[in-house]
Design an enzyme around this catalytic site. Structure first.
Site, PDB file in Angstrom:
ATOM      1  N   ARG A 171       0.829  -1.207   0.000  1.00 41.11           N
ATOM      2  CA  ARG A 171       0.000   0.000   0.000  1.00 41.11           C
ATOM      3  C   ARG A 171       0.867   1.263   0.000  1.00 41.11           C
ATOM      4  NH1 ARG A 171      -5.131   0.129   2.363  1.00 41.11           N
ATOM      5  NH2 ARG A 171      -4.550   1.955   3.571  1.00 41.11           N
ATOM      6  N   ARG A 175       9.312   5.557  -3.916  1.00 41.18           N
ATOM      7  CA  ARG A 175       9.539   6.463  -5.047  1.00 41.18           C
ATOM      8  C   ARG A 175      10.993   6.877  -5.164  1.00 41.18           C
ATOM      9  NH1 ARG A 175       5.118   9.893  -3.321  1.00 41.18           N
ATOM     10  NH2 ARG A 175       3.235   8.902  -4.103  1.00 41.18           N
ATOM     11  N   ARG A 248      -8.371  -5.602  13.963  1.00 40.13           N
ATOM     12  CA  ARG A 248      -7.603  -4.681  14.805  1.00 40.13           C
ATOM     13  C   ARG A 248      -8.490  -3.475  15.077  1.00 40.13           C
ATOM     14  NH1 ARG A 248      -3.718  -6.426  17.673  1.00 40.13           N
ATOM     15  NH2 ARG A 248      -2.462  -4.528  17.598  1.00 40.13           N
ATOM     16  N   ARG A 279       0.781   6.440  15.993  1.00 40.72           N
ATOM     17  CA  ARG A 279       0.938   7.762  15.405  1.00 40.72           C
ATOM     18  C   ARG A 279       0.180   8.819  16.196  1.00 40.72           C
ATOM     19  NH1 ARG A 279      -2.180   6.141   9.755  1.00 40.72           N
ATOM     20  NH2 ARG A 279      -4.166   5.659  10.718  1.00 40.72           N
ATOM     21  N   GLU A 304      -2.801   7.317  18.678  1.00 41.77           N
ATOM     22  CA  GLU A 304      -3.488   6.074  18.282  1.00 41.77           C
ATOM     23  C   GLU A 304      -2.752   4.852  18.812  1.00 41.77           C
ATOM     24  OE1 GLU A 304      -4.263   5.775  14.091  1.00 41.77           O
ATOM     25  OE2 GLU A 304      -5.278   7.717  14.025  1.00 41.77           O
ATOM     26  N   TYR A 352      -9.562  -4.882   3.529  1.00 43.20           N
ATOM     27  CA  TYR A 352      -8.893  -3.647   3.923  1.00 43.20           C
ATOM     28  C   TYR A 352      -9.093  -2.601   2.813  1.00 43.20           C
ATOM     29  CZ  TYR A 352      -4.780  -1.108   5.892  1.00 43.20           C
ATOM     30  OH  TYR A 352      -3.916  -0.203   6.450  1.00 43.20           O
ATOM     31  N   ASP A 354      -9.806   1.017   1.053  1.00 47.97           N
ATOM     32  CA  ASP A 354      -9.725   2.458   1.236  1.00 47.97           C
ATOM     33  C   ASP A 354     -11.106   3.053   0.951  1.00 47.97           C
ATOM     34  OD1 ASP A 354      -7.107   2.677   1.976  1.00 47.97           O
ATOM     35  OD2 ASP A 354      -6.344   2.865  -0.067  1.00 47.97           O
TER      36      ASP A 354
END
Ligand code: UDP
Length: 370
Positions: A171, A175, A248, A279, A304, A352, A354
């Site tokens: 995911r 780059r 989760r 995070r 979190e 999962y 988006d």
């Protein structure tokens, strides 16, 4: 029967499909367990700041149909997700890009970075990655894996990287350019005014009952429509007859602070295993710019903590490992044999997804009843 469709759950999937069906002239009733609509994309205005109550949501897509659909219900700002990763006292750019490679190895050109990763891949001897650890090392090498992936992923999923499927890490883009934009998406942004307003507009003219648990009122509610679209956890729908699927969940520790700027970014990942949270989100940065701050005296942050979901707690992420995928397949067989019930969304399909995929699935599923 009073309605054509009974939709269980007013989250993104439920609301999007409700809108589409309503637009086709169908009669629709949405039943939502919580007191609020919008599911986990729910935002709440506190001190003039839209708080992403169930975790950060950044809309991004390459799908024009999806983008024009959501733009009917909100004006999106030009937010670009550029999270940073903190490992001990070091700060790294995400997703993995030339800034990250420069910080870790001192390399400057894409060629140097590429050669460095190839050498690490060779050293690790990985040809066909079979799990998340192998996939991560072959994408970015051992050192980045150790500092930025291993601890974070273990915290997030509660399982070592060796036991997790490779696709999770795919995911994240890698780059060989100086581009801190986290998503490979043509369209990206946050609905100005918050997601809750967007969902309320999506549901305008649709009958919605909140604070009503479908499964507790199943017999009575099922009679109200000829077709049911269920967006809750599929294992719960079938009363866990094959056992519980694992999810989760996230525990949020949210604080209002007397400062205008806590961390200078919407999302800061803590990749070190010793930091207990994954995070910190500073909510104002999803909609504010540095020159245009909604509340110059206060800010709101959420730490979190990723936890295993126990029955009765809110599920967030399906754990798509082998064990759970096999269990899901059993539920899927039952679901496929239903004539008058369909399942959708992250929990209904145990995927999962988006947000954009969720919307796309809802639009496409509605075509059947056009
Ligand atoms: N990940 C990581 N380090 C990071 C951010 C992400 O190792 O700093 C890994 C982790 O395994 C996570 C996956 O990448 O589960 C996908 O991250 P993403 O940000 O897409 O997760 P989400 O936003 O859905 O929580």
């Amino acid at each position: 029967m009073k309605y054509d469709f009974l939709i269980i759950g007013a989250g993104l999937y439920g609301s999007a499909i409700a809108r589409c069906l309503k637009d086709y002239g169908k009669s629709v009733l949405v039943v939502e367990k919580r007191k609020t609509v919008a599911g986990n994309i729910y935002t709440e205005r506190v001190c003039g700041i839209n708080v992403h109550k169930y975790g950060a949501h950044i809309f991004h897509t390459n799908d024009e149909e999806v983008w024009s659909f959501v733009n009917r219900f909100a004006t999106f700002n030009r937010f670009t997700n550029s999270p940073i990763a903190v490992y001990k006292d070091e700060v790294y750019s995400l997703p993995f890009n030339m800034y990250t490679f420069n910080r870790i190895w001192g390399v400057i050109t894409p060629k140097e970075a590429y050669e460095r990763i190839e050498a690490e891949k060779k050293k690790a001897g990985i040809k066909n990655p079979t799990n998340l650890e192998e996939q991560a090392i072959s994408l970015v090498g051992e050192e980045i894996y150790e500092k930025l992936i291993k601890g974070y992923t273990h915290k997030q999923w509660g399982r070592p990287c060796k036991e997790l499927p490779a696709f999770i890490i795919k995911r994240l883009p890698v780059r060989f350019s100086y581009d801190n934009n986290y998503f490979n998406a043509v369209f990206q942004g946050i609905p100005m005014g918050g997601y809750t307003d967007m969902i309320n507009r999506m549901l305008s003219g649709v009958e919605v009952i909140t604070d009503c648990d479908f499964l507790e009122n199943r017999n009575e509610l099922s009679k109200k429509a000829s077709h049911i679209i269920y967006t809750g956890p599929i294992d719960k729908y079938y009363d866990y007859c094959f056992g519980e699927l694992e999810y989760r969940s996230i525990r949020f520790e949210t604080q209002i602070l007397d400062t205008d700027n806590y961390q200078g970014n919407a999302v800061v990942n803590y990749t070190d295993e010793d930091v207990p949270y994954t995070r910190i989100i500073e909510h104002k940065w999803f909609e504010d710019t540095y020159e245009h701050i909604s509340n110059p005296h206060k800010t709101i942050i959420s730490k979190e903590y990723s936890v295993e979901t126990k029955v009765g707690e809110e599920p967030y992420y399906p754990v798509n490992d082998e064990k759970n995928s096999l269990l899901y397949d059993k539920y899927k067989k039952l679901a496929d044999s239903e004539d008058n019930v369909s399942f959708g969304g992250r929990l209904g399909e145990y995927k999962y997804y988006d947000m954009d995929v969720t919307v796309s699935k809802a639009i496409k599923a509605s075509y059947e009843w056009r």
